[in-house]
Design a protein around this motif. Structure first.
Motif, PDB file in Angstrom:
ATOM      1  N   MET A   1       0.859  -1.197   0.000  1.00  6.11           N
ATOM      2  CA  MET A   1       0.000   0.000   0.000  1.00  6.11           C
ATOM      3  C   MET A   1       0.894   1.245   0.000  1.00  6.11           C
ATOM      4  O   MET A   1       1.787   1.386   0.833  1.00  6.11           O
ATOM      5  CB  MET A   1      -0.898  -0.003   1.256  1.00  6.11           C
ATOM      6  CG  MET A   1      -1.858   1.181   1.296  1.00  6.11           C
ATOM      7  SD  MET A   1      -2.953   1.073   2.729  1.00  6.11           S
ATOM      8  CE  MET A   1      -3.896   2.565   2.525  1.00  6.11           C
ATOM      9  N   MET A   2       0.658   2.178  -0.938  1.00  9.63           N
ATOM     10  CA  MET A   2       1.492   3.360  -1.064  1.00  9.63           C
ATOM     11  C   MET A   2       1.140   4.363   0.023  1.00  9.63           C
ATOM     12  O   MET A   2      -0.022   4.639   0.304  1.00  9.63           O
ATOM     13  CB  MET A   2       1.292   3.983  -2.436  1.00  9.63           C
ATOM     14  CG  MET A   2       2.175   5.168  -2.689  1.00  9.63           C
ATOM     15  SD  MET A   2       1.969   5.804  -4.385  1.00  9.63           S
ATOM     16  CE  MET A   2       0.251   6.340  -4.336  1.00  9.63           C
ATOM     17  N   ALA A   3       2.174   4.910   0.683  1.00  8.51           N
ATOM     18  CA  ALA A   3       1.945   5.911   1.715  1.00  8.51           C
ATOM     19  C   ALA A   3       1.460   7.202   1.067  1.00  8.51           C
ATOM     20  O   ALA A   3       1.900   7.570  -0.017  1.00  8.51           O
ATOM     21  CB  ALA A   3       3.234   6.150   2.489  1.00  8.51           C
ATOM     22  N   LEU A   4       0.548   7.886   1.770  1.00  7.44           N
ATOM     23  CA  LEU A   4      -0.004   9.129   1.248  1.00  7.44           C
ATOM     24  C   LEU A   4       0.987  10.267   1.445  1.00  7.44           C
ATOM     25  O   LEU A   4       1.506  10.475   2.539  1.00  7.44           O
ATOM     26  CB  LEU A   4      -1.323   9.458   1.967  1.00  7.44           C
ATOM     27  CG  LEU A   4      -1.945  10.822   1.636  1.00  7.44           C
ATOM     28  CD1 LEU A   4      -2.364  10.864   0.182  1.00  7.44           C
ATOM     29  CD2 LEU A   4      -3.115  11.104   2.559  1.00  7.44           C
ATOM     30  N   ASP A   5       1.251  11.005   0.377  1.00 12.42           N
ATOM     31  CA  ASP A   5       2.075  12.204   0.439  1.00 12.42           C
ATOM     32  C   ASP A   5       1.183  13.384   0.077  1.00 12.42           C
ATOM     33  O   ASP A   5       0.854  13.583  -1.085  1.00 12.42           O
ATOM     34  CB  ASP A   5       3.255  12.098  -0.537  1.00 12.42           C
ATOM     35  CG  ASP A   5       4.136  13.338  -0.518  1.00 12.42           C
ATOM     36  OD1 ASP A   5       3.884  14.241   0.314  1.00 12.42           O
ATOM     37  OD2 ASP A   5       5.067  13.408  -1.347  1.00 12.42           O
ATOM     38  N   PRO A   6       0.771  14.218   1.066  1.00 14.45           N
ATOM     39  CA  PRO A   6      -0.165  15.307   0.770  1.00 14.45           C
ATOM     40  C   PRO A   6       0.421  16.390  -0.119  1.00 14.45           C
ATOM     41  O   PRO A   6      -0.324  17.211  -0.658  1.00 14.45           O
ATOM     42  CB  PRO A   6      -0.516  15.865   2.154  1.00 14.45           C
ATOM     43  CG  PRO A   6       0.619  15.453   3.033  1.00 14.45           C
ATOM     44  CD  PRO A   6       1.109  14.138   2.493  1.00 14.45           C
ATOM     45  N   THR A   7       1.743  16.419  -0.284  1.00 14.36           N
ATOM     46  CA  THR A   7       2.350  17.418  -1.172  1.00 14.36           C
ATOM     47  C   THR A   7       2.418  16.942  -2.615  1.00 14.36           C
ATOM     48  O   THR A   7       2.833  17.700  -3.488  1.00 14.36           O
ATOM     49  CB  THR A   7       3.775  17.768  -0.693  1.00 14.36           C
ATOM     50  OG1 THR A   7       4.611  16.605  -0.827  1.00 14.36           O
ATOM     51  CG2 THR A   7       3.763  18.214   0.757  1.00 14.36           C
ATOM     52  N   ASP A   8       2.010  15.700  -2.865  1.00 10.68           N
ATOM     53  CA  ASP A   8       2.056  15.125  -4.212  1.00 10.68           C
ATOM     54  C   ASP A   8       0.632  14.962  -4.723  1.00 10.68           C
ATOM     55  O   ASP A   8      -0.168  14.202  -4.164  1.00 10.68           O
ATOM     56  CB  ASP A   8       2.782  13.781  -4.164  1.00 10.68           C
ATOM     57  CG  ASP A   8       2.798  13.100  -5.521  1.00 10.68           C
ATOM     58  OD1 ASP A   8       2.905  13.802  -6.541  1.00 10.68           O
ATOM     59  OD2 ASP A   8       2.688  11.859  -5.567  1.00 10.68           O
ATOM     60  N   GLY A   9       0.304  15.686  -5.803  1.00  8.87           N
ATOM     61  CA  GLY A   9      -1.050  15.642  -6.338  1.00  8.87           C
ATOM     62  C   GLY A   9      -1.484  14.256  -6.753  1.00  8.87           C
ATOM     63  O   GLY A   9      -2.628  13.849  -6.509  1.00  8.87           O
ATOM     64  N   ALA A  10      -0.602  13.488  -7.383  1.00  7.90           N
ATOM     65  CA  ALA A  10      -0.960  12.137  -7.831  1.00  7.90           C
ATOM     66  C   ALA A  10      -1.310  11.241  -6.652  1.00  7.90           C
ATOM     67  O   ALA A  10      -2.245  10.435  -6.716  1.00  7.90           O
ATOM     68  CB  ALA A  10       0.191  11.539  -8.639  1.00  7.90           C
ATOM     69  N   SER A  11      -0.562  11.384  -5.554  1.00  8.77           N
ATOM     70  CA  SER A  11      -0.830  10.581  -4.359  1.00  8.77           C
ATOM     71  C   SER A  11      -2.190  10.920  -3.763  1.00  8.77           C
ATOM     72  O   SER A  11      -2.952  10.034  -3.357  1.00  8.77           O
ATOM     73  CB  SER A  11       0.283  10.807  -3.334  1.00  8.77           C
ATOM     74  OG  SER A  11       0.026  10.095  -2.149  1.00  8.77           O
ATOM     75  N   VAL A  12      -2.513  12.222  -3.709  1.00  5.46           N
ATOM     76  CA  VAL A  12      -3.803  12.652  -3.161  1.00  5.46           C
ATOM     77  C   VAL A  12      -4.952  12.149  -4.021  1.00  5.46           C
ATOM     78  O   VAL A  12      -5.961  11.637  -3.515  1.00  5.46           O
ATOM     79  CB  VAL A  12      -3.843  14.192  -3.053  1.00  5.46           C
ATOM     80  CG1 VAL A  12      -5.245  14.674  -2.693  1.00  5.46           C
ATOM     81  CG2 VAL A  12      -2.838  14.683  -2.024  1.00  5.46           C
ATOM     82  N   LEU A  13      -4.809  12.253  -5.335  1.00  3.98           N
ATOM     83  CA  LEU A  13      -5.874  11.811  -6.237  1.00  3.98           C
ATOM     84  C   LEU A  13      -6.079  10.304  -6.177  1.00  3.98           C
ATOM     85  O   LEU A  13      -7.210   9.811  -6.224  1.00  3.98           O
ATOM     86  CB  LEU A  13      -5.552  12.237  -7.673  1.00  3.98           C
ATOM     87  CG  LEU A  13      -5.591  13.739  -7.946  1.00  3.98           C
ATOM     88  CD1 LEU A  13      -5.048  14.054  -9.327  1.00  3.98           C
ATOM     89  CD2 LEU A  13      -7.006  14.289  -7.787  1.00  3.98           C
ATOM     90  N   ALA A  14      -4.977   9.555  -6.070  1.00  5.57           N
ATOM     91  CA  ALA A  14      -5.088   8.102  -5.986  1.00  5.57           C
ATOM     92  C   ALA A  14      -5.777   7.669  -4.700  1.00  5.57           C
ATOM     93  O   ALA A  14      -6.519   6.687  -4.681  1.00  5.57           O
ATOM     94  CB  ALA A  14      -3.693   7.467  -6.084  1.00  5.57           C
ATOM     95  N   ALA A  15      -5.539   8.408  -3.610  1.00  5.70           N
ATOM     96  CA  ALA A  15      -6.094   8.010  -2.313  1.00  5.70           C
ATOM     97  C   ALA A  15      -7.532   8.479  -2.108  1.00  5.70           C
ATOM     98  O   ALA A  15      -8.361   7.747  -1.575  1.00  5.70           O
ATOM     99  CB  ALA A  15      -5.203   8.549  -1.191  1.00  5.70           C
ATOM    100  N   PHE A  16      -7.855   9.713  -2.522  1.00  5.32           N
ATOM    101  CA  PHE A  16      -9.143  10.304  -2.154  1.00  5.32           C
ATOM    102  C   PHE A  16      -9.982  10.795  -3.330  1.00  5.32           C
ATOM    103  O   PHE A  16     -11.142  11.166  -3.132  1.00  5.32           O
ATOM    104  CB  PHE A  16      -8.914  11.480  -1.199  1.00  5.32           C
ATOM    105  CG  PHE A  16      -8.226  11.095   0.075  1.00  5.32           C
ATOM    106  CD1 PHE A  16      -8.865  10.310   1.022  1.00  5.32           C
ATOM    107  CD2 PHE A  16      -6.921  11.492   0.319  1.00  5.32           C
ATOM    108  CE1 PHE A  16      -8.229   9.951   2.198  1.00  5.32           C
ATOM    109  CE2 PHE A  16      -6.276  11.142   1.489  1.00  5.32           C
ATOM    110  CZ  PHE A  16      -6.930  10.360   2.428  1.00  5.32           C
ATOM    111  N   GLY A  17      -9.425  10.834  -4.524  1.00  5.87           N
ATOM    112  CA  GLY A  17     -10.193  11.281  -5.673  1.00  5.87           C
ATOM    113  C   GLY A  17     -10.654  12.722  -5.542  1.00  5.87           C
ATOM    114  O   GLY A  17      -9.918  13.596  -5.089  1.00  5.87           O
ATOM    115  N   ALA A  18     -11.904  12.985  -5.932  1.00  5.26           N
ATOM    116  CA  ALA A  18     -12.435  14.345  -5.942  1.00  5.26           C
ATOM    117  C   ALA A  18     -12.469  14.952  -4.540  1.00  5.26           C
ATOM    118  O   ALA A  18     -12.260  16.156  -4.369  1.00  5.26           O
ATOM    119  CB  ALA A  18     -13.837  14.348  -6.548  1.00  5.26           C
ATOM    120  N   LEU A  19     -12.713  14.149  -3.511  1.00  7.03           N
ATOM    121  CA  LEU A  19     -12.733  14.661  -2.147  1.00  7.03           C
ATOM    122  C   LEU A  19     -11.356  15.213  -1.752  1.00  7.03           C
ATOM    123  O   LEU A  19     -11.253  16.225  -1.050  1.00  7.03           O
ATOM    124  CB  LEU A  19     -13.157  13.565  -1.170  1.00  7.03           C
ATOM    125  CG  LEU A  19     -13.321  13.987   0.298  1.00  7.03           C
ATOM    126  CD1 LEU A  19     -14.378  15.086   0.421  1.00  7.03           C
ATOM    127  CD2 LEU A  19     -13.687  12.791   1.161  1.00  7.03           C
TER     128      LEU A  19
END
Length: 234
Positions: A1-19
């Motif tokens: 499971m990839m760790a979430l990086d809030p400074t990386d847009g791709a990571s945020v989109l992969a984890a939470f999508g539109a939210l």
């Protein structure tokens, strides 16, 4: 499971999508220290790309959801940033030890002074770093609430919707655009930095002009004795 990086847009989109778009854009639009390091342009543009499907692949995000979340995050975040600035934002900026944050606050103040409230609030949305401190700075400087609300909402909608739709248009027209997403994000970052470079160039020009004017201002008046009419020179 990839760790979430809030400074990386791709990571945020992969984890939470539109939210994730809503939360990050809300924070980036006015929460000062927190929003200072979060993606803005580099989140909205890829989100738009991911809304575009192809014959081989269905859209990974829904366009209407991303547009709605981006709009709500941008407008609500800007308004909260304004309230932070109105209630102690100047003291918070003055106490900050981050040179980068202080420089961004100074740029935001110059933008408001140079272009006026309405124009500055729209232009500032398209300048990374500056847009995070622009809304608290407007609150600290006493920009009228009604003026701020109208223009920051206009700027927030124009910025957020245009970037999402630009990504969507590109994703719809270029096959396998995912293969080029990283260079495209780098291009978006470079284009968004152009206003900062232009402002820095104008600032250097103004400083050089002031430096050239100083020797004349410092010249002693006795170097140019005044003539007194009616009094003959000896």
């Amino acid at each position: 499971m990839m760790a979430l990086d809030p400074t990386d847009g791709a990571s945020v989109l992969a984890a939470f999508g539109a939210l994730g778009v809503l939360v990050v854009i809300f924070a980036e639009s006015g929460l000062l220290v927190v929003g200072f390091f979060l993606p803005g342009d580099t989140l909205l543009f890829p989100a738009g790309v991911l809304c575009a499907g192809s014959a081989q692949q269905a859209p990974r995000l829904q366009l209407w959801q991303v547009l709605l979340c981006a709009a709500v995050g941008a407008v609500a975040g800007g308004q909260v940033g304004f309230l932070i600035g109105r209630h102690g934002g100047r003291a918070l900026l003055a106490r900050s030890s981050r040179r980068r944050l202080r420089r961004a606050a100074a740029r935001a103040e110059r933008l408001l002074a140079r272009y006026g409230h309405g124009k500055a609030l729209v232009i500032g949305r398209f300048i990374p770093i500056v847009r995070t401190v622009l809304h608290p700075a407007a609150g600290a400087l006493g920009v009228p609430t009604r003026t701020f609300t109208v223009w920051q909402a206009a700027g927030g909608l124009l910025w957020s919707q245009s970037l999402v739709l630009a990504g969507y248009a590109l994703g719809s027209s270029v096959p396998q655009v995912d293969d080029y997403l990283l260079p495209l994000v780098a291009l978006v970052v470079a284009l968004s930095l152009l206003p900062l470079l232009a402002e820095a160039r104008r600032g250097r020009g103004a400083r050089r002009a002031r430096d050239r004017a100083r020797p004349a201002a410092r010249e002693h008046p006795r170097d140019h004795p005044r003539e007194h009419p009616g009094r003959p020179r000896r």
